[in-house]
Design a protein around this motif. Structure first.
Motif, short mmCIF file in Angstrom:
data_model
loop_
_atom_site.label_atom_id
_atom_site.label_comp_id
_atom_site.label_asym_id
_atom_site.label_seq_id
_atom_site.Cartn_x
_atom_site.Cartn_y
_atom_site.Cartn_z
N GLN A 84 -74.80 1.63 -25.38
CA GLN A 84 -73.91 2.80 -25.32
C GLN A 84 -72.76 2.68 -26.33
OE1 GLN A 84 -71.37 3.16 -21.88
NE2 GLN A 84 -71.75 5.37 -21.75
N MET A 85 -72.17 1.47 -26.46
CA MET A 85 -71.09 1.28 -27.43
C MET A 85 -71.60 1.47 -28.85
SD MET A 85 -68.66 -1.74 -25.88
CE MET A 85 -69.84 -3.08 -26.05
N ILE A 86 -72.77 0.93 -29.15
CA ILE A 86 -73.36 1.10 -30.48
C ILE A 86 -73.62 2.58 -30.75
CG2 ILE A 86 -75.38 0.60 -31.89
CD1 ILE A 86 -75.63 -2.05 -30.27
N THR A 88 -72.20 5.17 -29.51
CA THR A 88 -70.97 5.95 -29.64
C THR A 88 -70.42 5.84 -31.06
OG1 THR A 88 -70.46 5.64 -27.30
CG2 THR A 88 -68.64 6.27 -28.74
N LEU A 89 -70.31 4.62 -31.58
CA LEU A 89 -69.80 4.46 -32.94
C LEU A 89 -70.75 5.08 -33.96
CD1 LEU A 89 -68.26 0.87 -32.98
CD2 LEU A 89 -67.09 3.07 -32.86
N ALA A 90 -72.05 4.98 -33.71
CA ALA A 90 -73.03 5.59 -34.63
C ALA A 90 -72.92 7.11 -34.63
CB ALA A 90 -74.44 5.15 -34.25
N GLU A 91 -72.68 7.70 -33.48
CA GLU A 91 -72.54 9.15 -33.40
C GLU A 91 -71.26 9.62 -34.07
OE1 GLU A 91 -73.58 13.10 -32.35
OE2 GLU A 91 -74.73 11.24 -32.53
N LEU A 92 -70.18 8.83 -33.94
CA LEU A 92 -68.91 9.21 -34.54
C LEU A 92 -68.90 9.02 -36.06
CD1 LEU A 92 -66.46 7.67 -31.91
CD2 LEU A 92 -66.77 10.11 -32.40
N SER A 93 -69.78 8.17 -36.57
CA SER A 93 -69.79 7.88 -38.01
C SER A 93 -71.23 7.78 -38.49
CB SER A 93 -69.04 6.58 -38.30
OG SER A 93 -69.55 5.54 -37.47
N PRO A 94 -71.95 8.89 -38.56
CA PRO A 94 -73.38 8.86 -38.86
C PRO A 94 -73.70 8.11 -40.15
CG PRO A 94 -72.69 11.06 -38.21
CD PRO A 94 -71.44 10.26 -38.38
N GLY A 95 -74.63 7.17 -40.05
CA GLY A 95 -75.08 6.42 -41.21
C GLY A 95 -74.13 5.36 -41.69
N ARG A 96 -73.01 5.15 -40.99
CA ARG A 96 -72.00 4.20 -41.47
C ARG A 96 -71.81 3.01 -40.57
NH1 ARG A 96 -67.06 7.30 -41.18
NH2 ARG A 96 -66.07 5.41 -41.99
N PHE A 97 -72.56 2.90 -39.49
CA PHE A 97 -72.38 1.78 -38.57
C PHE A 97 -73.69 1.04 -38.40
CE2 PHE A 97 -72.18 0.01 -34.17
CZ PHE A 97 -71.24 -0.97 -34.46
N ARG A 98 -73.61 -0.29 -38.51
CA ARG A 98 -74.75 -1.18 -38.28
C ARG A 98 -74.32 -2.28 -37.32
NH1 ARG A 98 -74.40 -0.16 -43.64
NH2 ARG A 98 -73.30 -2.11 -44.10
N VAL A 99 -75.29 -2.88 -36.67
CA VAL A 99 -75.00 -3.97 -35.74
C VAL A 99 -75.97 -5.10 -35.99
CG1 VAL A 99 -76.47 -3.03 -33.91
CG2 VAL A 99 -74.57 -4.55 -33.31
N ALA A 100 -75.48 -6.33 -35.86
CA ALA A 100 -76.34 -7.51 -35.93
C ALA A 100 -76.22 -8.26 -34.60
CB ALA A 100 -75.93 -8.42 -37.08
N TYR A 148 -77.96 8.03 -22.36
CA TYR A 148 -77.78 9.48 -22.37
C TYR A 148 -77.24 9.99 -23.70
CZ TYR A 148 -78.79 9.43 -17.39
OH TYR A 148 -79.41 9.28 -16.18
N LEU A 149 -76.59 9.13 -24.48
CA LEU A 149 -76.12 9.50 -25.80
C LEU A 149 -77.04 8.88 -26.83
CD1 LEU A 149 -74.01 10.66 -27.80
CD2 LEU A 149 -72.83 8.46 -27.64
N ARG A 150 -77.83 9.72 -27.50
CA ARG A 150 -78.68 9.24 -28.58
C ARG A 150 -78.10 9.71 -29.91
NH1 ARG A 150 -84.31 11.57 -27.17
NH2 ARG A 150 -84.75 10.80 -29.28
N PRO A 151 -77.65 8.78 -30.76
CA PRO A 151 -77.00 9.20 -32.01
C PRO A 151 -77.94 9.96 -32.92
CG PRO A 151 -77.43 6.84 -32.00
CD PRO A 151 -77.73 7.33 -30.62
N GLU A 152 -77.39 10.94 -33.61
CA GLU A 152 -78.19 11.77 -34.52
C GLU A 152 -78.86 10.91 -35.58
OE1 GLU A 152 -77.50 15.45 -37.68
OE2 GLU A 152 -75.94 14.89 -36.24
#
Length: 311
Positions: A84-86, A88-100, A148-152
């Motif tokens: 969910q945290m991932i 959220t950040l992905a939805e707020l900044s499309p294409g600009r957030f990655r996680v390892a 429930y939140l799927r980033p675009e």
């Protein structure tokens, strides 16, 4: 090639790191990476180790940089909470957030579990969690959880490894790796171990460390003073539970070991030579971590050099 600035929450407070991220953007960096610690490696640190996630939100809002965080699923963060945290950040900044995703360290995760697992169990948990998080971000559902939140734009999910053995193992089940760059032979060994299993199209990001100061002697002193404890062997890094334990174990790390793995740099020319060496590994992304206290001088030097020549 993406060139990133590493924001070390184990060393600096969140306000200073936000200011440094803004300066890194002005200097021409493409990205910022963040550690996700609950405690520093050095018992003497005070007013550091802010929570990475709200800080990342601030950076993504204040800059146009992309951002990456290395984090551990399943201990402090149950898998659906982390997903969910991932998202959220992905939805707020499309294409600009990655996680390892990494297998974790007792320093950060042990307080949230009754028993700290051995490496084989941690690796198995990491594989299961990476698969589930990726599925949740892509489809919103697994057999056990729903997001429930799927980033675009679903964010890239990488797996972190610090040894060639682990990089080779990860290559059998994942195609995006974050690893470290220290000595050239050891770095190449990790890269080769991953590429041999993951094949064409696999993505590799390197985190490379230097110590930047006005003279080589000063740079070496800073490397030892600031980053001696994290130079312990990987098995120690994973098992030691407190900053006090790291301080005691770090006394056994020699100055030569630190200098071998952290490049002392005292001029723009040396900085350019180091970047030439890193670019030769031909990876998708390089994150530069200056372990010394001279963060602004480091960022300004890279601005003078002009990062486009390495892209």
């Amino acid at each position: 090639m993406i060139i990133g600035y590493h924001a070390s929450h184990e060393q600096f407070g969140p306000r200073e790191l936000l200011e440094l991220a803004l300066e890194a953007e002005d200097a021409g960096f493409d990205a910022v990476s963040s550690s996700d610690h609950i405690a520093p490696w050095d018992v003497k640190r005070e007013n550091v180790c802010a929570a990475a996630w709200p800080w990342l939100g601030a950076v993504l809002e204040r800059t146009r940089l992309s951002a990456t965080v290395v984090t551990t699923p399943g201990y402090r963060y149950p898998v659906p909470v982390l997903a969910q945290m991932i998202a959220t950040l992905a939805e707020l900044s499309p294409g600009r957030f990655r996680v390892a995703l990494g297998s974790g360290e007792a320093l950060n995760e042990r307080s949230s579990t009754e028993r700290w697992p051995d490496k084989d169990e941690r690796d198995a948990r990491l594989r299961a969690a990476a698969t589930e998080i990726s599925t949740l971000l892509e489809t919103g559902r697994t057999s056990e959880n729903r997001l429930y939140l799927r980033p675009e734009v679903p964010p890239e999910v990488a797996v972190a490894a610090v040894t060639a053995y682990t990089a080779g193992s990860v290559s059998t089940w994942w195609r995006s790796l974050v690893t470290i760059a220290d000595t050239p032979p050891a770095t190449q060994e990790r890269i080769d171990a991953f590429r041999s299993g993951a094949g064409e199209g696999a993505r590799i990001a390197l985190k490379a460390q230097c110590s930047f100061a006005s003279t080589r002697e000063h740079a070496e002193r800073e490397a030892v003073a600031q980053w001696r404890n994290p130079m312990l062997p990987p098995e120690k890094l994973a098992e030691l539970p407190t900053p006090e334990a790291f301080a005691a174990a770090g006394e056994q790390v020699s100055r030569d070991t630190v200098i071998e793995k952290i490049r002392p740099i005292s001029s723009d020319r040396e900085l350019g030579d180091w970047l030439d060496e890193l670019a030769a590994f031909d990876v998708a992304e390089i994150t530069l971590h200056n372990v010394s206290a001279h963060q602004r001088e480091f960022v300004q030097a890279l601005g003078r050099l002009g990062l486009d020549r390495w892209r």
